[in-house]
Design a protein around this motif. Structure first.
Motif, PDB file in Angstrom:
ATOM      1  N   UNK A   1       0.796  -1.228   0.000  1.00 59.43           N
ATOM      2  CA  UNK A   1       0.000   0.000   0.000  1.00 59.43           C
ATOM      3  C   UNK A   1       0.832   1.284   0.000  1.00 59.43           C
ATOM      4  N   UNK A   2       2.163   1.179   0.127  1.00 58.54           N
ATOM      5  CA  UNK A   2       3.006   2.359  -0.048  1.00 58.54           C
ATOM      6  C   UNK A   2       3.134   2.648  -1.541  1.00 58.54           C
ATOM      7  N   UNK A   3       3.614   3.824  -1.864  1.00 64.36           N
ATOM      8  CA  UNK A   3       3.818   4.199  -3.269  1.00 64.36           C
ATOM      9  C   UNK A   3       5.142   4.918  -3.416  1.00 64.36           C
ATOM     10  N   UNK A   4       5.643   4.963  -4.650  1.00 57.91           N
ATOM     11  CA  UNK A   4       6.913   5.627  -4.925  1.00 57.91           C
ATOM     12  C   UNK A   4       6.997   5.973  -6.403  1.00 57.91           C
ATOM     13  N   UNK A   5       7.980   6.795  -6.742  1.00 59.32           N
ATOM     14  CA  UNK A   5       8.215   7.169  -8.133  1.00 59.32           C
ATOM     15  C   UNK A   5       7.519   8.443  -8.565  1.00 59.32           C
ATOM     16  N   UNK A   6       6.756   9.048  -7.689  1.00 61.01           N
ATOM     17  CA  UNK A   6       5.985  10.229  -8.069  1.00 61.01           C
ATOM     18  C   UNK A   6       6.839  11.490  -8.147  1.00 61.01           C
ATOM     19  N   UNK A   7       7.885  11.583  -7.333  1.00 59.85           N
ATOM     20  CA  UNK A   7       8.666  12.824  -7.279  1.00 59.85           C
ATOM     21  C   UNK A   7       9.330  13.143  -8.620  1.00 59.85           C
ATOM     22  N   UNK A   8      10.022  12.186  -9.190  1.00 58.95           N
ATOM     23  CA  UNK A   8      10.696  12.421 -10.471  1.00 58.95           C
ATOM     24  C   UNK A   8       9.679  12.607 -11.593  1.00 58.95           C
ATOM     25  N   UNK A   9       8.572  11.903 -11.512  1.00 53.62           N
ATOM     26  CA  UNK A   9       7.544  12.006 -12.545  1.00 53.62           C
ATOM     27  C   UNK A   9       6.917  13.400 -12.559  1.00 53.62           C
ATOM     28  N   UNK A  10       6.562  13.903 -11.398  1.00 48.72           N
ATOM     29  CA  UNK A  10       5.930  15.225 -11.287  1.00 48.72           C
ATOM     30  C   UNK A  10       6.910  16.342 -11.623  1.00 48.72           C
ATOM     31  N   UNK A  11       8.152  16.223 -11.143  1.00 44.85           N
ATOM     32  CA  UNK A  11       9.140  17.285 -11.365  1.00 44.85           C
ATOM     33  C   UNK A  11       9.872  17.153 -12.696  1.00 44.85           C
ATOM     34  N   UNK A  12       9.577  16.085 -13.442  1.00 47.81           N
ATOM     35  CA  UNK A  12      10.200  15.832 -14.747  1.00 47.81           C
ATOM     36  C   UNK A  12      11.726  15.787 -14.641  1.00 47.81           C
ATOM     37  N   UNK A  13      12.181  15.075 -13.621  1.00 45.85           N
ATOM     38  CA  UNK A  13      13.617  14.884 -13.400  1.00 45.85           C
ATOM     39  C   UNK A  13      13.953  13.408 -13.499  1.00 45.85           C
TER      40      UNK A  13
END
Length: 89
Positions: free
Chosen positions: A61-73
């Motif tokens: 139920x945890x999630x990951x990978x959103x930071x680079x996706x949102x910031x386009x990095x």
């Protein structure tokens, strides 16, 4: 998220199986997806100045990978399965 909201999101995602010690993604690669852990667990590690730093261990139920996706990095860390893991991508 409650079960109904999770089910609605899950219908839009694809399931991906990652074996124990399998790499989900490597540090410094382009971000193309967001991940939710449906079963299993992952380890997040960043290499910096020749050393390896564990940032987190995530479970069902945890999630990951959103930071680079949102910031386009590029990905800031490597994610590896600690056991056979099911992801919603």
């Amino acid at each position: 998220m409650d079960d109904d909201a999770l089910a609605a999101v899950a219908q839009e995602l694809e399931e991906q199986s990652v074996p124990k010690e399998g790499v989900v993604f490597q540090q410094d690669v382009s971000a193309e997806s967001f991940y939710m852990i449906y079963g299993g667990s992952v380890r997040i590690v960043r290499k910096q100045d020749g050393k390896e730093y564990q940032l987190a261990v995530l479970v069902k139920y945890d999630y990951f990978g959103e930071m680079a996706l949102v910031s386009k990095r590029r990905r800031s860390a490597t994610v590896t399965a600690l056991q056979d893991t099911s992801l919603l991508v």
